[in-house]
Design a protein around this motif. Sequence first.
Motif, PDB file in Angstrom:
ATOM      1  N   SER A 136      10.107  -2.009 -26.171  1.00  0.00           N
ATOM      2  CA  SER A 136      10.053  -0.910 -27.134  1.00  0.00           C
ATOM      3  C   SER A 136      10.628   0.357 -26.522  1.00  0.00           C
ATOM      4  CB  SER A 136       8.605  -0.649 -27.568  1.00  0.00           C
ATOM      5  OG  SER A 136       8.517   0.559 -28.305  1.00  0.00           O
ATOM      6  N   PRO A 137      11.436   1.103 -27.263  1.00  0.00           N
ATOM      7  CA  PRO A 137      11.954   2.377 -26.749  1.00  0.00           C
ATOM      8  C   PRO A 137      10.859   3.431 -26.612  1.00  0.00           C
ATOM      9  CG  PRO A 137      12.584   2.085 -29.045  1.00  0.00           C
ATOM     10  CD  PRO A 137      11.974   0.803 -28.604  1.00  0.00           C
ATOM     11  N   GLU A 138       9.677   3.154 -27.163  1.00  0.00           N
ATOM     12  CA  GLU A 138       8.565   4.100 -27.085  1.00  0.00           C
ATOM     13  C   GLU A 138       7.849   4.046 -25.735  1.00  0.00           C
ATOM     14  OE1 GLU A 138       7.423   6.460 -29.601  1.00  0.00           O
ATOM     15  OE2 GLU A 138       9.538   6.000 -29.960  1.00  0.00           O
ATOM     16  N   VAL A 139       7.893   2.872 -25.075  1.00  0.00           N
ATOM     17  CA  VAL A 139       7.305   2.724 -23.736  1.00  0.00           C
ATOM     18  C   VAL A 139       8.346   2.034 -22.864  1.00  0.00           C
ATOM     19  CG1 VAL A 139       5.438   1.743 -22.358  1.00  0.00           C
ATOM     20  CG2 VAL A 139       4.967   2.567 -24.661  1.00  0.00           C
ATOM     21  N   ILE A 140       8.890   2.775 -21.926  1.00  0.00           N
ATOM     22  CA  ILE A 140      10.012   2.242 -21.145  1.00  0.00           C
ATOM     23  C   ILE A 140       9.644   2.087 -19.678  1.00  0.00           C
ATOM     24  CG2 ILE A 140      11.773   3.177 -22.693  1.00  0.00           C
ATOM     25  CD1 ILE A 140      12.196   5.419 -20.625  1.00  0.00           C
ATOM     26  N   GLU A 141      10.190   1.035 -19.094  1.00  0.00           N
ATOM     27  CA  GLU A 141      10.026   0.831 -17.650  1.00  0.00           C
ATOM     28  C   GLU A 141      10.920   1.831 -16.920  1.00  0.00           C
ATOM     29  OE1 GLU A 141      11.706  -2.132 -14.230  1.00  0.00           O
ATOM     30  OE2 GLU A 141      11.516  -2.926 -16.271  1.00  0.00           O
ATOM     31  N   ILE A 142      10.372   2.535 -15.925  1.00  0.00           N
ATOM     32  CA  ILE A 142      11.193   3.475 -15.156  1.00  0.00           C
ATOM     33  C   ILE A 142      11.321   3.082 -13.687  1.00  0.00           C
ATOM     34  CG2 ILE A 142      10.828   5.451 -16.679  1.00  0.00           C
ATOM     35  CD1 ILE A 142       8.677   6.452 -14.762  1.00  0.00           C
ATOM     36  N   TRP A 143      10.400   2.255 -13.165  1.00  0.00           N
ATOM     37  CA  TRP A 143      10.458   1.929 -11.737  1.00  0.00           C
ATOM     38  C   TRP A 143       9.861   0.549 -11.529  1.00  0.00           C
ATOM     39  CZ3 TRP A 143       8.805   6.122  -7.604  1.00  0.00           C
ATOM     40  CH2 TRP A 143       9.429   5.866  -6.388  1.00  0.00           C
ATOM     41  N   ASN A 144      10.523  -0.265 -10.711  1.00  0.00           N
ATOM     42  CA  ASN A 144      10.036  -1.610 -10.397  1.00  0.00           C
ATOM     43  C   ASN A 144       9.878  -1.735  -8.887  1.00  0.00           C
ATOM     44  OD1 ASN A 144       9.275  -4.262 -10.514  1.00  0.00           O
ATOM     45  ND2 ASN A 144      11.292  -5.070 -11.017  1.00  0.00           N
ATOM     46  N   LEU A 145       8.664  -2.043  -8.453  1.00  0.00           N
ATOM     47  CA  LEU A 145       8.369  -2.235  -7.032  1.00  0.00           C
ATOM     48  C   LEU A 145       8.249  -3.740  -6.791  1.00  0.00           C
ATOM     49  CD1 LEU A 145       5.478   0.404  -6.735  1.00  0.00           C
ATOM     50  CD2 LEU A 145       7.950   0.823  -6.735  1.00  0.00           C
ATOM     51  N   VAL A 146       9.199  -4.294  -6.058  1.00  0.00           N
ATOM     52  CA  VAL A 146       9.204  -5.745  -5.802  1.00  0.00           C
ATOM     53  C   VAL A 146       8.677  -5.999  -4.391  1.00  0.00           C
ATOM     54  CG1 VAL A 146      10.624  -7.815  -5.633  1.00  0.00           C
ATOM     55  CG2 VAL A 146      11.164  -6.079  -7.357  1.00  0.00           C
ATOM     56  N   LYS A 185       0.821  -1.205   0.000  1.00  0.00           N
ATOM     57  CA  LYS A 185       0.000   0.000   0.000  1.00  0.00           C
ATOM     58  C   LYS A 185       0.855   1.255   0.000  1.00  0.00           C
ATOM     59  CE  LYS A 185      -3.599   2.395   2.659  1.00  0.00           C
ATOM     60  NZ  LYS A 185      -4.474   2.337   3.855  1.00  0.00           N
ATOM     61  N   GLU A 186       1.801   1.335   0.941  1.00  0.00           N
ATOM     62  CA  GLU A 186       2.650   2.529   1.040  1.00  0.00           C
ATOM     63  C   GLU A 186       3.592   2.649  -0.157  1.00  0.00           C
ATOM     64  OE1 GLU A 186       1.530   1.201   5.178  1.00  0.00           O
ATOM     65  OE2 GLU A 186       2.238   0.243   3.337  1.00  0.00           O
ATOM     66  N   ALA A 187       4.171   1.521  -0.581  1.00  0.00           N
ATOM     67  CA  ALA A 187       5.109   1.563  -1.701  1.00  0.00           C
ATOM     68  C   ALA A 187       4.443   2.110  -2.960  1.00  0.00           C
ATOM     69  CB  ALA A 187       5.680   0.169  -1.965  1.00  0.00           C
ATOM     70  N   ILE A 188       3.225   1.661  -3.233  1.00  0.00           N
ATOM     71  CA  ILE A 188       2.502   2.107  -4.426  1.00  0.00           C
ATOM     72  C   ILE A 188       2.082   3.568  -4.287  1.00  0.00           C
ATOM     73  CG2 ILE A 188       0.337   1.803  -5.712  1.00  0.00           C
ATOM     74  CD1 ILE A 188       0.641  -1.241  -5.160  1.00  0.00           C
ATOM     75  N   ALA A 189       1.562   3.922  -3.112  1.00  0.00           N
ATOM     76  CA  ALA A 189       1.093   5.302  -2.912  1.00  0.00           C
ATOM     77  C   ALA A 189       2.240   6.294  -3.028  1.00  0.00           C
ATOM     78  CB  ALA A 189       0.414   5.416  -1.543  1.00  0.00           C
ATOM     79  N   TRP A 190       3.387   5.979  -2.403  1.00  0.00           N
ATOM     80  CA  TRP A 190       4.526   6.917  -2.436  1.00  0.00           C
ATOM     81  C   TRP A 190       5.130   7.013  -3.834  1.00  0.00           C
ATOM     82  CZ3 TRP A 190       6.809   4.645   2.700  1.00  0.00           C
ATOM     83  CH2 TRP A 190       6.126   5.217   3.796  1.00  0.00           C
ATOM     84  N   ALA A 191       5.177   5.894  -4.545  1.00  0.00           N
ATOM     85  CA  ALA A 191       5.718   5.937  -5.897  1.00  0.00           C
ATOM     86  C   ALA A 191       4.875   6.860  -6.777  1.00  0.00           C
ATOM     87  CB  ALA A 191       5.767   4.527  -6.489  1.00  0.00           C
ATOM     88  N   TRP A 192       3.570   6.706  -6.677  1.00  0.00           N
ATOM     89  CA  TRP A 192       2.659   7.548  -7.474  1.00  0.00           C
ATOM     90  C   TRP A 192       2.774   9.024  -7.066  1.00  0.00           C
ATOM     91  CZ3 TRP A 192       0.374   6.680 -11.851  1.00  0.00           C
ATOM     92  CH2 TRP A 192      -0.670   7.510 -12.291  1.00  0.00           C
ATOM     93  N   GLU A 193       2.891   9.258  -5.757  1.00  0.00           N
ATOM     94  CA  GLU A 193       2.999  10.635  -5.262  1.00  0.00           C
ATOM     95  C   GLU A 193       4.262  11.311  -5.777  1.00  0.00           C
ATOM     96  OE1 GLU A 193       3.311  13.098  -1.000  1.00  0.00           O
ATOM     97  OE2 GLU A 193       3.076  10.912  -0.994  1.00  0.00           O
TER      98      GLU A 193
END
Length: 856
Positions: free
Chosen positions: A192-202, A103-111
């Motif tokens: 694809s270089p058009e849509v790139i991963e920037i953050w991974n929450l494990v 919950k906190e990891a997702i909320a803080w990442a979005w914030e």
Amino acid sequence: MTSNEIRQSFLDFFRDRGHTIVPSAPVIPHGDKTLLFTNAGMNQFKDVFLGEGTRPYSRAADTQKCIRVSGKHNDLEEVGRDTYHHTLFEMLGNWSFGDYYKKEAIAWAWELLTKVWGLDKSRLYATVFESDDEAAGFWESVTDIDPTHIQRHGAKDNFWEMGETGPCGPCSEIHYDKTTDKSGASLVNASSPEVIEIWNLVFIQHNRNADGTLSDLPAKHVDTGMGFERVCAVLQEKASNYDTDVFMPYIKVMELKSGISYGANEETDTAMRVIADHVRTLSCAIADGALPGNEGRGYVLRRVLRRAARYGRKLGFKEPIICELSNVVSQIMGQIFPELKERREHIYKVIKGEEESFNATLDRGLALFDEIAGRERESESPFIAGDEAFKLYDTFGFPIDLTQVLAQERGLSVDMSRYSELLTEQKNRSKSVHASKKHKELANTELVDVESTFTGYENLEDAGSVLLADENMVVLDRTPFYAESGGQISDTGMLMIDGNPYHVTEVRKLGGGVAIAHIIENEGTIITDGARAIATVDKTRRFDIMRNHTATHLMHSALRKILGEHVHQSGSLVTDDRLRFDFAHYQKVSTEDIHNIEELVNEKIREAIALQHHRNIPFDEAKKMGALMFFGDKYGAFVNVVDFGPFSREFCGGTHVQNTSEIGLFKLVTEGSIASGTRRIEAVTGRGVEKWINDQLSKNEELTKGYEKLEDEKRKLEKEIAKLKLSSRKSEVDAIIQSALPLDGTKLSIISKEVAASDGEEFKSFAEMLQSGLGNGKVVVLGAKFEGSASLIAIVSDDIAKEKKVMAGKLVGTVAEIIGGKGGGRPSFAQAGGKHPEKLKDALMKVPEMVKVMLG
């Protein structure tokens, strides 16, 4: 926002939410042999996830230097050709160790992404593991993401595992859509270089068992990783990571030096991107203790450097350029990674030396390759013959991967099958030669289930019982014999078993190092288990070995102080007649530096530094002491530390002298290269110095004057050795003076004591040192035994001698009668000898009574 501002805002965001900001771990992973390089932010917390370690905090955040050029994370060939792969990148991360969770990891990442950094929410996608309803639910409940932008994917993309077994769990990735019309939904997780991963929450919540099943962990953890270079490109609205202020400073320098504009040509653009990326990798790796070499991570770094140098030729650089750019790395990244500033000069010199060497190889190899390629084209062959490729490698040092690149540029391939066949043949020949030089191994030495206790730190003779005997191998339950280990050769000596003497020629560790086996000369005598044994080490040889081993530690410290802290041991050999030390260094050691190293070691010998040998202490305690250790070395939970004060403090289980003065003298005799980036020094100590001097003398008997000069030097050295040996006994002298006892009814204090001495010269020097600090009102009689006789020295302080009641000459002559001798001398200092050393103790006990008689 600048890249520095982006990084700092990330750290500040999580600091405000109770996270401890921790420094980046080195890119050379300490104590983890499963990795060549640190390749993720979680590497330094691996022990926590495995349940093997703890931290004093439950929340952490950092920026971690990561290198991915080996194993499954090998992006080397993609680097420079696209705009978002790198050999080195920073991973911004935040962790929870059994504290907050999804919950906190997702909320803080979005914030952070949307409120602090202001990213367009309509361009963000969140992926979750296909069965992770909990994470999907939190994305909908604690963020205002478009629900259609939450995608579910399988284990390949959204389930993280540390290995085949161990901690694991689902992950939730955040992707950024760079398409002009925001149509990237189908490109998520599509590389694809058009849509790139920037953050991974494990979300680490399971343990993968050996049978493949999952079980829940007692504590749940969060491990996140954000690509710093990628998020900088997004926030700075750049099409490429290389267009950001993370990389442009390097590109600007290359534009200036080459006269070529970035963006003018794809070939030269690729070259600039490759060099800009690779110089960061090389600088960070070298700053953390790695060096280019021929094996392991050293070979990987050498490949990276040579790839960058090869691309430098496409920009017209024939002189070293990567080393110049390393100064830019230190300037830009040194603010967050201070080791880059501290080791800037070292990084520059290492890279420059490698560049210059490879440039010469490249010139020779390119000319030869062009000849070979020309012949193949004329014969219309589609490939470079394996024999030719091997010749380029074996004779000219031309790396095979570069041959492949050059062939590809000319539309050719390389016959790798034949090349590999020739390389294998070469390795087998090398192994055969090596094997022929090895001693024949004993049978039954692998499966040994007995254990020996080593007592040789304190004793050179000890009694024990035979645990195992096999022809010429004997294992005892306890032994003073040191088994070859850590570069120190084994002891030799004698075993007396059931009254039979056996010469010990070698000592080895068996059964994983817990059993100590004595290799003996045995003509077929049967030795039974349980037999009693007396083990006696060759004392003279052992002390020669200890002198050389302690000198190795002093020299290692001197090398680091004079040549730089990059110096570290890469191999050593300690024998009774010499020491050999291999170390990482990028250039020849100058004559001046050799002199300074030798001088510094001898200075520490003269200082008579006492040994503190900390044995079997906890590893963390040794670290707090400041014991020297190196990235990549593996240490157990308990270690031994050899401590000669602040000058030298290292992990070591070998045997050493009790005081540096016992080394006598140190002489460095050879220095040279044994491999690129590795030097070798050989030196001698103590008796070895005398032998070295004599060897030098015998080389040219015609130089009489030189011979006489060296003879004088030898005598001076012998005197110096005697002085050093004497200086180490100062504390003994002080203790003897303090032990003076008052003589009843008089103003005198009496000292009557037996002391150790190897000969008359040492005995007299010791007495003279005592006399110099004696003071008034003292009468001293010292006794010593050597060469089968007894010797006496009487000393009377000047104030007493002037009264002419107690005279040293008369006193020593009277005492000497008891030991069957006579003597005399000055009123204040006199000597005598006797042929009955067994009566020395009785004679010394009579001294107070004799002094009373002389006083009347």
